[in-house]
Structure formats: C-alpha cells, structure tokens
Design a protein around this motif. Structure first.
Motif, PDB file in Angstrom:
ATOM      1  N   GLU A 137      32.015  61.476  40.984  1.00  0.00           N
ATOM      2  CA  GLU A 137      32.021  62.827  40.766  1.00  0.00           C
ATOM      3  C   GLU A 137      30.649  63.597  40.458  1.00  0.00           C
ATOM      4  N   GLN A 138      29.851  62.557  40.046  1.00  0.00           N
ATOM      5  CA  GLN A 138      28.513  63.174  39.973  1.00  0.00           C
ATOM      6  C   GLN A 138      27.480  62.873  40.779  1.00  0.00           C
ATOM      7  N   SER A 139      27.836  62.119  41.947  1.00  0.00           N
ATOM      8  CA  SER A 139      26.973  61.895  43.045  1.00  0.00           C
ATOM      9  C   SER A 139      27.077  62.527  44.081  1.00  0.00           C
ATOM     10  N   VAL A 140      26.025  62.931  44.969  1.00  0.00           N
ATOM     11  CA  VAL A 140      25.937  63.439  46.139  1.00  0.00           C
ATOM     12  C   VAL A 140      26.299  63.023  47.488  1.00  0.00           C
ATOM     13  N   SER A 141      27.099  63.396  48.287  1.00  0.00           N
ATOM     14  CA  SER A 141      27.370  62.651  49.541  1.00  0.00           C
ATOM     15  C   SER A 141      26.187  62.502  50.414  1.00  0.00           C
ATOM     16  N   SER A 164      31.337  52.212  45.227  1.00  0.00           N
ATOM     17  CA  SER A 164      31.468  52.697  43.915  1.00  0.00           C
ATOM     18  C   SER A 164      31.104  53.987  43.934  1.00  0.00           C
ATOM     19  N   SER A 165      30.061  54.669  44.709  1.00  0.00           N
ATOM     20  CA  SER A 165      29.894  56.240  44.590  1.00  0.00           C
ATOM     21  C   SER A 165      30.602  56.944  45.568  1.00  0.00           C
ATOM     22  N   GLY A 166      31.133  56.238  46.623  1.00  0.00           N
ATOM     23  CA  GLY A 166      32.207  56.681  47.640  1.00  0.00           C
ATOM     24  C   GLY A 166      31.334  58.079  48.293  1.00  0.00           C
ATOM     25  N   CYS A 167      30.068  57.756  48.430  1.00  0.00           N
ATOM     26  CA  CYS A 167      29.005  58.825  48.884  1.00  0.00           C
ATOM     27  C   CYS A 167      28.274  58.512  50.158  1.00  0.00           C
ATOM     28  N   ASN A 168      28.110  57.092  50.452  1.00  0.00           N
ATOM     29  CA  ASN A 168      27.441  56.468  51.714  1.00  0.00           C
ATOM     30  C   ASN A 168      28.411  56.756  52.779  1.00  0.00           C
ATOM     31  N   VAL A 169      27.547  56.958  54.060  1.00  0.00           N
ATOM     32  CA  VAL A 169      28.230  57.345  55.142  1.00  0.00           C
ATOM     33  C   VAL A 169      29.187  56.347  55.857  1.00  0.00           C
ATOM     34  N   GLY A 222      28.773  67.116  53.435  1.00  0.00           N
ATOM     35  CA  GLY A 222      29.166  66.765  51.893  1.00  0.00           C
ATOM     36  C   GLY A 222      30.680  66.113  51.459  1.00  0.00           C
ATOM     37  N   ARG A 223      31.347  65.815  52.502  1.00  0.00           N
ATOM     38  CA  ARG A 223      32.605  65.173  52.099  1.00  0.00           C
ATOM     39  C   ARG A 223      32.397  63.951  51.614  1.00  0.00           C
ATOM     40  N   LYS A 224      32.983  63.102  50.634  1.00  0.00           N
ATOM     41  CA  LYS A 224      33.228  61.949  50.125  1.00  0.00           C
ATOM     42  C   LYS A 224      34.332  60.945  50.508  1.00  0.00           C
TER      43      LYS A 224
END
Length: 274
Positions: free
Chosen positions: A151-155, A120-125, A160-162
């Motif tokens: 788009e509003q979440s931090v990787s 959902s966030s596309g930000c987990n490793v 920093g890539r998503k």
C-alpha cells in the motif's frame, strides 16, 4: 534490548494476521483443489526472494503434485550477487515489460487452471504482468503480498497498477513496511525481514487445506514423505509416483501450446496396404 525476543514477538503477530485470513485461505484452496481435480495445474510464480514460497509449495517433503513452479533463474538467482548473473541484473529484469508474456508463451493455459503470484511489494512489473496475462486467459489469480508494504509502495508499471489490481483474491504475509522487523540501537536501518516467514505460513496453510479437499473428494494426494515416517519402500513409491504425476500434468501444458505441429494434430489415417 533483546533483539531475538523482539523478532519472535513480531513473528507471533504475523501468525495472528495469517489466522485472521482463514476464510480467504480456504477460498483459495478450494480454487486450487478444483484445478487439481480437473487434471490441471496451479501455476506458481515469484521473482526475487518470492521464489522461496514457490519452492515451499512444491516439490519438497510434505508437498504433492498439482502445482507448476515457474522459477525464472534470471529473476531469482541470487548467490553470485555481483558480476555475471548478479543481483543488479535480476532487479532490472523483474521490471522489464513483456518478459512475463515470453515466460507464459511456453504454456497452454486453461480456464480450469489457477495461479498463485507472490510479490511482497506487489509493484514489480513482471509479477503484475503475469497476473494480468493469467486473468486474460480466464485463470483465477491469488496474490500473496505484504499488504502494508504494498500500500505504501509505488508501482514500477507506467499506469500505476499493482499486483492486487489483477487478483481475484489477495493474501497478506503480515510483514511490516520495508519487510525488516527489528531495530538495533545505534543502527539507523532495521534488519531481519519477515515476509518469508509469513509467506511460508500462508503457503503451508493453503497446502494443508488443498490436501484435505482432495482427500475429501476421494483423490488423496501423493505426498512426498520421509522414509523414517512411512518406511523406505513406501517413501520411494510416493516419490516416484508423485514425480510421474507431475510429468503427466505438465505434459498437458505443452501438448497444444502455440503453433500446431504434426504431434499436436490428430494422427492422419494411414491407408492400409492390401
């Protein structure tokens, strides 16, 4: 305030978002059908609650073989919540670099494969690295994210890539930032998430279009079907043949994986005794 009506209205808006993605869904389904027609598998991965969409694709009623559900229990086993195998550990592990490589070390990937990675966030490793490794092996990657939330979440990844940075195509659940969709008077935090609803709709649109393409190509899928729809004998036949087909497809992912062995090498000629 009618919170039930509010939630249902918001899910209706999500359906509109999914409908607007029909061309992208058709493109993803084309890639998936090409993989299945080649005798290979579409890899499915999601950590946390994204596992729900993996299992929605296969195996369940109305689904068919051709998909490889990669469900890592250490990342998606939620029911104990605390203690051994608890939620804290799962949330920690889904951000451990290198775990994705250990998971995919089990499979002999091919450029004929394709993949659906859900986050959902596309930000987990771990989901990000799964997509990255798939791409390195020439596997087409479709990402299913919640676009506004991502788009509003931090990787969590150092560079920093998503997930979307390693996807050939990105699909959107249509849920809002933070996922929860309903505000209750007097409660300072929203409730009732929506990404599972939108994600399940996307997954089943993909499934339907893949089935259409396989049938059009002359290879209609063996769909798991209820006895009260197709009859008891036909239902048993479909289940058994679908599971066997899954096993045969899966065998290809293991046969040549990693270090060669006596069973992966061509058999040596045995001298015949006179």
């Amino acid at each position: 305030m009618d919170v039930i009506h509010d939630y249902l209205q918001r899910t209706q808006a999500m359906l509109t978002t999914v409908e607007q993605q029909a061309p992208a869904i058709r493109q993803a389904a084309l890639w998936f059908s090409q993989t299945i027609l080649a005798g290979r598998m579409v890899h499915l991965f999601g950590s946390g609650h994204s596992r729900i969409m993996v299992e929605e694709m296969w195996p369940r009623y109305g689904s068919f073989p051709g998909f490889n559900p990669i469900v890592e229990l250490s990342l998606s086993f939620h029911n104990l919540v605390v203690g051994a195998n608890g939620q804290r550990q799962a949330m920690f592990l889904e951000n451990v670099p290198g775990l994705a490589d250990r998971i995919l070390r089990n499979y002999d990937l091919s450029e004929q494969d394709s993949a659906l990675v859900i986050s959902s966030s596309g930000c987990n490793v771990v989901p990000i690295e799964m997509a990255e490794i798939f791409r390195k092996h020439g596997v087409r990657v479709v990402a299913l994210i919640t676009r506004h939330h991502a788009e509003q979440s931090v990787s969590k990844r150092q560079d920093g890539r998503k997930l979307s940075d390693f996807a050939d195509l990105v699909l959107d659940t249509g849920a809002p930032v933070g996922d929860a969709m309903v505000t209750v008077p007097g409660l300072d935090t929203p409730v009732a998430p929506g990404s599972t609803v939108g994600g399940a709709v996307v997954v089943n649109c993909l499934k339907a279009e893949v089935a259409r393409l396989l049938t059009q190509a002359g290879q209609p899928p063996r769909v798991l079907s209820a006895a009260n729809v197709v009859g008891a004998e036909r239902a048993v036949s479909l289940f058994e043949s679908a599971y066997d087909e899954h096993a045969h497809r899966l065998a290809k992912l293991y046969q040549q994986v990693g270090i060669p062995s006596v069973v992966s090498e061509p058999p040596a000629r045995v001298p015949q005794q006179s």
